[in-house]
Write a protein that holds these residues in place. Structure first.
Motif, PDB file in Angstrom:
ATOM      1  N   ILE A 224       0.609  -0.871   0.174  1.00 24.22           N
ATOM      2  CA  ILE A 224      -0.300  -0.319   0.041  1.00 24.22           C
ATOM      3  C   ILE A 224       1.010   1.288  -0.105  1.00 24.22           C
ATOM      4  CG2 ILE A 224      -1.781   1.615   1.535  1.00 24.22           C
ATOM      5  CD1 ILE A 224      -2.829  -1.499   2.288  1.00 24.22           C
ATOM      6  N   ASN A 225       1.504   1.379   0.594  1.00 22.86           N
ATOM      7  CA  ASN A 225       2.983   2.427   0.706  1.00 22.86           C
ATOM      8  C   ASN A 225       4.537   1.725   1.428  1.00 22.86           C
ATOM      9  OD1 ASN A 225       4.237   4.494   1.602  1.00 22.86           O
ATOM     10  ND2 ASN A 225       2.618   5.760   2.565  1.00 22.86           N
ATOM     11  N   SER A 226       4.954   1.743   0.307  1.00 24.56           N
ATOM     12  CA  SER A 226       6.343   1.674   0.634  1.00 24.56           C
ATOM     13  C   SER A 226       7.550   2.473   1.338  1.00 24.56           C
ATOM     14  CB  SER A 226       7.576   1.457  -0.447  1.00 24.56           C
ATOM     15  OG  SER A 226       6.885   2.241  -1.966  1.00 24.56           O
TER      16      SER A 226
ATOM     17  N   ILE B 131     -19.619  -0.802 -10.084  1.00 25.10           N
ATOM     18  CA  ILE B 131     -19.303  -0.646 -10.920  1.00 25.10           C
ATOM     19  C   ILE B 131     -18.735   1.078 -11.354  1.00 25.10           C
ATOM     20  CG2 ILE B 131     -22.186   1.430 -11.142  1.00 25.10           C
ATOM     21  CD1 ILE B 131     -21.658   1.622 -13.853  1.00 25.10           C
ATOM     22  N   ASP B 132     -17.453   1.267 -11.761  1.00 24.02           N
ATOM     23  CA  ASP B 132     -17.004   2.147 -11.993  1.00 24.02           C
ATOM     24  C   ASP B 132     -16.121   3.097 -12.766  1.00 24.02           C
ATOM     25  OD1 ASP B 132     -15.996   4.377  -9.197  1.00 24.02           O
ATOM     26  OD2 ASP B 132     -14.025   4.023 -11.109  1.00 24.02           O
ATOM     27  N   ARG B 133     -16.060   4.454 -13.515  1.00 24.49           N
ATOM     28  CA  ARG B 133     -15.764   4.888 -14.447  1.00 24.49           C
ATOM     29  C   ARG B 133     -14.273   5.144 -14.132  1.00 24.49           C
ATOM     30  NH1 ARG B 133     -18.596  10.543 -14.898  1.00 24.49           N
ATOM     31  NH2 ARG B 133     -17.453  11.540 -12.830  1.00 24.49           N
ATOM     32  N   ASP B 134     -13.732   5.312 -12.948  1.00 23.74           N
ATOM     33  CA  ASP B 134     -11.605   5.905 -13.100  1.00 23.74           C
ATOM     34  C   ASP B 134     -11.095   4.444 -12.637  1.00 23.74           C
ATOM     35  OD1 ASP B 134     -10.637   7.959 -12.769  1.00 23.74           O
ATOM     36  OD2 ASP B 134     -12.299   9.372 -10.919  1.00 23.74           O
ATOM     37  N   TYR B 135      -9.911   5.132 -13.276  1.00 26.81           N
ATOM     38  CA  TYR B 135      -8.451   4.558 -12.869  1.00 26.81           C
ATOM     39  C   TYR B 135      -8.050   4.857 -11.368  1.00 26.81           C
ATOM     40  CZ  TYR B 135      -5.938   7.962 -15.004  1.00 26.81           C
ATOM     41  OH  TYR B 135      -5.234   9.326 -14.915  1.00 26.81           O
ATOM     42  N   VAL B 136      -6.914   4.135 -10.689  1.00 30.44           N
ATOM     43  CA  VAL B 136      -7.016   4.315  -9.664  1.00 30.44           C
ATOM     44  C   VAL B 136      -5.352   5.783  -9.611  1.00 30.44           C
ATOM     45  CG1 VAL B 136      -5.179   3.168  -7.721  1.00 30.44           C
ATOM     46  CG2 VAL B 136      -6.785   1.861  -8.776  1.00 30.44           C
ATOM     47  N   GLU B 137      -6.163   6.075  -9.090  1.00 28.14           N
ATOM     48  CA  GLU B 137      -4.680   7.575  -9.201  1.00 28.14           C
ATOM     49  C   GLU B 137      -3.773   7.311  -7.310  1.00 28.14           C
ATOM     50  OE1 GLU B 137      -5.840  10.892 -11.830  1.00 28.14           O
ATOM     51  OE2 GLU B 137      -7.004  10.858 -10.880  1.00 28.14           O
ATOM     52  N   LEU B 138      -2.775   8.589  -7.640  1.00 20.54           N
ATOM     53  CA  LEU B 138      -1.828   8.215  -6.942  1.00 20.54           C
ATOM     54  C   LEU B 138      -2.773   8.883  -5.460  1.00 20.54           C
ATOM     55  CD1 LEU B 138       0.778   7.481  -5.330  1.00 20.54           C
ATOM     56  CD2 LEU B 138       1.866   9.464  -6.035  1.00 20.54           C
TER      57      LEU B 138
ATOM     58  N   ASN C  72      -1.188  -0.674  -8.917  1.00 18.30           N
ATOM     59  CA  ASN C  72      -2.514  -0.510  -8.921  1.00 18.30           C
ATOM     60  C   ASN C  72      -2.798   0.858  -9.956  1.00 18.30           C
ATOM     61  OD1 ASN C  72      -4.550  -1.898  -6.733  1.00 18.30           O
ATOM     62  ND2 ASN C  72      -3.938  -2.960  -8.818  1.00 18.30           N
ATOM     63  N   VAL C  73      -1.835   1.945  -8.883  1.00 17.16           N
ATOM     64  CA  VAL C  73      -1.428   3.052  -9.432  1.00 17.16           C
ATOM     65  C   VAL C  73      -0.817   2.905 -10.876  1.00 17.16           C
ATOM     66  CG1 VAL C  73      -0.339   5.136  -9.035  1.00 17.16           C
ATOM     67  CG2 VAL C  73      -1.718   4.526  -7.632  1.00 17.16           C
TER      68      VAL C  73
END
Lengths: 77, 336, 336, 77
Positions: free
Chosen positions: B92-94, C54-61, C74-75
């Motif tokens: 999750i957090n390196s 359901i979700d439209r987004d992607y994983v961001e920092l 994932n980020v």
């Protein structure tokens, strides 16, 4: 009339989460006695007591219109 | 640098300064069960500087319903919670420094760990450990955040040595309560309510916004729709044996070298010795009796109607009995 | 069979019967951000029969600070949230059937999904979607649990078509509030408080303990130590355009085939077209202009001071502007 | 005296989370006017109002001893 709130296993023992006690004033220690006698709530030893959301001891007196909460500490984590 | 914490920095009571503070702080979480998992994940996501975890247990199937750091694979591999937690937290957090100990939390094991700790979060599952912790924190002057939950209920309170009443003031004696997660169950939202309150107070302490602290004890019941804030200032006792004028710290007694303990509601006895176990030697001995499962941290064996789990630090869990005598007998038959 | 749910079965209001019910139910969670992650993890750990995401987004920092299902990997891989969520959730519980859609939640996309849904959990981040959902749920007679949070505050309310006031009754019109997580920030405990309340009410509905339902709206502020339960029965309006006697469902208007939307506080514009994008063809075209990052679900490119992310379902996010005109210009330059 | 509780960005705008208003009774719509005039709380349109933890409309009247809460809907998730 005094409103008594019960939490956690006290609730389960009694089958409901509150009680109304018809009295003008009573010491917490006497109220505990009364509840033990009438509802077999022996678990009332060692629970925290609050009167109107203020910490209370067995020596404190509760008056008509007050709300008493008995809060047994829970241990899980 | 702080892009990943931008939503928390935007929150005014934290801001850039608060985030700088969080990154410098060191928190100890005692227990990596439900409350420990939740608080550890929150603090790691929030960018805590250093986190120390201590837990004596390993991941079991019945934990997965509410212990958010663990997966089916952890159960299959019988990984100690403190280590499984660390692995997930670093994914999750390196950037966070995480230290983890597979140990019973006792005054002996905690002393060397707590020297530069800013804050302790209580995620234990019993009041014996909490009363020991209460003594230790008063003695060392470290704030700690009590939390507990069972069923759909929970409570939390933040204890500042020298300022607030302590756990001994509040409860008088170690409560004899039958209500554990293992006896009356628990739902995961009760865990999260306590975690949410513990983490919030932790963040206030870490960013040094002490005037925002809650100061009241919370107690709630999610299924029955209760939430109460109790003012406990009156509970402080000048003659308290832990936080009073002449403290005796009654719960910091020396632990004997071998100790047994019934784990309440789990049908399990823990036997603790002061000498470490060589798991390889033990494995080669025990596999003549029954098949053993064995990893770097522990060894488990099914024997008659019991299951024994030996830990490298010298502890053994005897599952399938709550009789200390029976557990010792079985233990001696296998490892004596 | 139910060993892994033993702690929840021990909780009397659930019990064996409740668990049998949970395993038969199908829940839809709209949004896989902070509230969606938390609720999805709770329900999957609790052994829900089927879960649709359901979700439209992607994983961001900047998501990692509070969105509990996601990791740094994932980020790095720019995985859509609905898919990253599903992967993690199946590691937690492989017994649950999970269906996930990388889509904007609109009345068009939701219609085919909701036919056998028992309950919907609102984990969206805007009131436009919630008002559309409110109409759709009233029309279909499905209960749903509103939840929202920002800063250290949050609120939740459970809406039963035909029984309780609806969101339109409560709020009158779509609120024009500047307070989003992207403008005033958020701390993770505020998320967990809402999640804890949403999951609890969800469990009550799933085990059919309707008399335990909270019925009041909760609103809280963890940093300022407020918690209020508001009785909103009086808010029900007989002439409500959504839940009144002659409903017109004003928020279920047809969506036009191309639509742009400023994502509030995120300095981002979303452009939605009705035709799917062939990402391979787009990649080979765009990599002549600038380096592209590309996976099965999306393609991203840095162009001038903007970053564009193209999704397979026909949507494009233009990061770096909140001007619709500017976004369209850039979009047309690259993909027009 | 009427106690007014403010949440979320109203709180931030005002710099505190509660206010005491010296009056015997006032309509909610008038109270909103008063707060807009005195504290520039223009954000009071479109917030939910509760009197003593009961949903209220602009037409309701609040009396001395009551607590009014203004609760702006928040949208994040």
């Amino acid at each position: 009339m005094i409103k008594v709130l019960l939490f956690a296993h006290l609730q389960e023992k009694l089958g409901k989460d509150q009680l109304d006690i018809e009295t003008n004033q009573i010491k917490i220690s006497e109220l505990k006695h009364k509840l033990k006698d009438q509802y077999y709530l022996n678990e009332l030893d060692g629970v925290m007591t609050a009167i109107n959301e203020e910490y209370a001891t067995d020596e404190d007196v509760v008056k008509s219109g007050d709300t008493v909460a008995f809060i047994p500490p829970v241990s899980g984590g | 640098m702080f892009d990943r914490y931008s939503r928390q920095i935007l929150f005014k009571p934290i801001g850039e300064n608060g985030q700088q503070n969080i990154v410098l702080k060191h928190v100890l979480i005692i227990g990596c069960g439900a409350l420990g998992s939740g608080n550890a994940e929150n603090l790691v996501r929030a960018g805590i500087g250093k986190l120390t975890l201590i837990d004596r247990d390993y991941v079991e199937l019945s934990n997965l319903q509410r212990q958010q750091l663990y997966t089916e694979k952890n159960v299959h591999d019988q990984i100690p919670k403190a280590l499984a937690a660390k692995t997930r937290l670093q994914e999750i957090n390196s950037e966070v420094e995480i230290e983890s100990f597979v140990l019973d939390a006792t005054s002996n094991t905690l002393y060397p760990i707590i020297k530069d700790i800013d804050l302790v979060i209580d995620a234990t599952d019993n009041f014996e450990t909490r009363f020991m912790l209460n003594d230790l924190m008063q003695k060392q002057g470290i704030p700690w955040i009590f939390g507990s939950c069972v069923g759909s209920t929970g409570m939390s309170y933040t204890i500042f040595p020298g300022k607030t009443p302590c756990l001994q003031c509040l409860l008088g004696t170690i409560p004899v309560s039958g209500a554990t997660c293992d006896s009356v169950g628990i739902i995961s939202p009760a865990v999260q309510m306590v975690v949410a309150h513990q983490t919030t107070e932790a963040l206030k302490i870490l960013v040094e916004d002490t005037k925002a602290l809650r100061t009241k004890l919370i107690t709630f019941d999610l299924w029955n729709n209760h939430y109460h804030l109790i003012n406990v200032n009156r509970a402080k006792k000048t003659d308290c044996p832990t936080c009073g004028k002449t403290p005796s710290y009654p719960n910091l007694n020396d632990e004997s070298s071998t100790k047994t303990e019934v784990l309440c509601g789990r049908n399990t006895v823990q036997i603790r010795t002061s000498k470490k176990l060589n798991l390889d030697i033990l494995a080669s001995r025990l596999q003549k009796i029954a098949p053993v499962k064995h990893n770097d941290f522990l060894l488990s064996i099914e024997y008659e109607s019991y299951r024994l789990v030996f830990f490298r630090d010298g502890r053994t869990l005897v599952h399938g009995t709550d009789s200390v005598e029976k557990a010792k007998t079985i233990y001696n038959q296998l490892a004596g």
